[in-house]
Design a protein around this motif. Structure first.
Motif, PDB file in Angstrom:
ATOM      1  N   GLY A 245     -11.576   5.353  -6.566  1.00  0.00           N
ATOM      2  CA  GLY A 245     -10.899   4.262  -7.240  1.00  0.00           C
ATOM      3  C   GLY A 245     -10.154   4.751  -8.457  1.00  0.00           C
ATOM      4  O   GLY A 245     -10.497   5.790  -9.027  1.00  0.00           O
ATOM      5  N   ASP A 246      -9.137   4.011  -8.863  1.00  0.00           N
ATOM      6  CA  ASP A 246      -8.394   4.331 -10.085  1.00  0.00           C
ATOM      7  C   ASP A 246      -9.207   3.869 -11.287  1.00  0.00           C
ATOM      8  O   ASP A 246      -9.795   2.797 -11.274  1.00  0.00           O
ATOM      9  CB  ASP A 246      -7.031   3.636 -10.095  1.00  0.00           C
TER      10      ASP A 246
ATOM     11  N   ARG B  20      -7.979  -1.012  -7.334  1.00  0.00           N
ATOM     12  CA  ARG B  20      -7.217  -0.140  -6.431  1.00  0.00           C
ATOM     13  C   ARG B  20      -8.126   0.975  -5.943  1.00  0.00           C
ATOM     14  O   ARG B  20      -8.883   1.557  -6.703  1.00  0.00           O
ATOM     15  CB  ARG B  20      -6.003   0.458  -7.134  1.00  0.00           C
TER      16      ARG B  20
ATOM     17  N   MET C 175       0.853  -1.187   0.000  1.00  0.00           N
ATOM     18  CA  MET C 175       0.000   0.000   0.000  1.00  0.00           C
ATOM     19  C   MET C 175       0.891   1.241   0.000  1.00  0.00           C
ATOM     20  O   MET C 175       2.001   1.220   0.524  1.00  0.00           O
ATOM     21  CB  MET C 175      -0.895   0.014   1.236  1.00  0.00           C
ATOM     22  N   ASP C 176       0.396   2.313  -0.598  1.00  0.00           N
ATOM     23  CA  ASP C 176       1.096   3.599  -0.589  1.00  0.00           C
ATOM     24  C   ASP C 176       0.411   4.507   0.422  1.00  0.00           C
ATOM     25  O   ASP C 176      -0.817   4.608   0.441  1.00  0.00           O
ATOM     26  CB  ASP C 176       1.052   4.251  -1.971  1.00  0.00           C
TER      27      ASP C 176
ATOM     28  N   GLN D  25      -3.528   4.187  -0.212  1.00  0.00           N
ATOM     29  CA  GLN D  25      -3.934   3.715  -1.522  1.00  0.00           C
ATOM     30  C   GLN D  25      -3.371   2.331  -1.787  1.00  0.00           C
ATOM     31  O   GLN D  25      -2.216   2.051  -1.464  1.00  0.00           O
ATOM     32  CB  GLN D  25      -3.430   4.686  -2.594  1.00  0.00           C
ATOM     33  N   GLY D  26      -4.218   1.482  -2.380  1.00  0.00           N
ATOM     34  CA  GLY D  26      -3.773   0.147  -2.720  1.00  0.00           C
ATOM     35  C   GLY D  26      -4.941  -0.743  -3.078  1.00  0.00           C
ATOM     36  O   GLY D  26      -6.018  -0.268  -3.444  1.00  0.00           O
ATOM     37  N   ASP D  27      -4.740  -2.033  -2.957  1.00  0.00           N
ATOM     38  CA  ASP D  27      -5.750  -3.033  -3.295  1.00  0.00           C
ATOM     39  C   ASP D  27      -7.045  -2.779  -2.526  1.00  0.00           C
ATOM     40  O   ASP D  27      -7.029  -2.592  -1.315  1.00  0.00           O
ATOM     41  CB  ASP D  27      -5.196  -4.420  -2.961  1.00  0.00           C
ATOM     42  N   ALA D  28      -8.146  -2.789  -3.254  1.00  0.00           N
ATOM     43  CA  ALA D  28      -9.459  -2.510  -2.651  1.00  0.00           C
ATOM     44  C   ALA D  28      -9.797  -3.493  -1.534  1.00  0.00           C
ATOM     45  O   ALA D  28     -10.508  -3.140  -0.587  1.00  0.00           O
ATOM     46  CB  ALA D  28     -10.540  -2.551  -3.731  1.00  0.00           C
TER      47      ALA D  28
ATOM     48  N   ASP E 141      -5.140  -0.677 -13.361  1.00  0.00           N
ATOM     49  CA  ASP E 141      -5.247  -0.420 -11.930  1.00  0.00           C
ATOM     50  C   ASP E 141      -6.590  -0.847 -11.350  1.00  0.00           C
ATOM     51  O   ASP E 141      -7.020  -0.335 -10.338  1.00  0.00           O
ATOM     52  CB  ASP E 141      -5.054   1.083 -11.651  1.00  0.00           C
TER      53      ASP E 141
ATOM     54  N   ALA F 218      -8.319   4.437  -2.994  1.00  0.00           N
ATOM     55  CA  ALA F 218      -7.607   5.369  -2.127  1.00  0.00           C
ATOM     56  C   ALA F 218      -8.601   5.889  -1.101  1.00  0.00           C
ATOM     57  O   ALA F 218      -9.701   6.315  -1.454  1.00  0.00           O
ATOM     58  CB  ALA F 218      -7.016   6.519  -2.931  1.00  0.00           C
TER      59      ALA F 218
END
Length: 149
Positions: free
Chosen positions: A101-102, A110, A37-38, A125-128, A107, A112
């Motif tokens: 979402g992206d 993903r 995750m970011d 932010q990362g995998d849902a 993506d 945020a």
């Protein structure tokens, strides 16, 4: 444990890349070890100094009570029993104000989540799948503890 929304270890990759905007606050850019995750997080560095390369444990939860019972967010009304905050060094209380979402083709899946802690902001932010418990207008606690490595 009930109430825990997300937990991982993060590495600080960059601090204030666009320059320092406030004297006592730094914007940390971090990457998680387990879930990739970011994290972008504003931290009061006068209270909790953080350096480039530091590692910390991050816990996001809906309550500080160890039994998972929801609380009203009022620290003064908390009973004197054990608290999740006892095991951490830095705690903030805030509100999820946006989830997005992206839209890119590579993506998919993903998300945020954006949280404001009284003006100190966070974006995770990362995998849902790792952000399933997040909902707009819900209150959450952020707990940090630096790790020795």
């Amino acid at each position: 444990m009930a109430g825990i929304l997300f937990e991982d270890i993060f590495d600080v990759k960059d601090i204030d890349p666009d320059g320092k905007k406030f004297e006592r606050v730094s914007r940390l850019f971090c990457e998680s070890e387990s879930f990739k995750m970011d994290l972008i997080l504003d931290v009061n560095t006068q209270l909790y100094p953080v350096g480039l390369g530091d590692k910390f444990r991050l816990l996001l939860t809906s309550t500080l009570r160890e039994d998972g019972v929801p609380d009203d967010g009022d620290y003064l009304n908390m009973d004197q029993g054990p608290s999740l905050a006892d095991a951490f060094e830095y705690v903030m209380y805030g509100k999820v104000y946006r989830i997005e979402g992206d839209e890119g083709p590579g993506d998919s899946g993903r998300l945020a989540a954006y949280v404001s802690y009284g003006g100190l902001l966070m974006r995770l932010q990362g995998d849902a799948n790792n952000l399933q418990g997040f909902e707009v207008d819900t209150n959450i606690y952020l707990l940090l503890k630096k790790l020795a490595f």
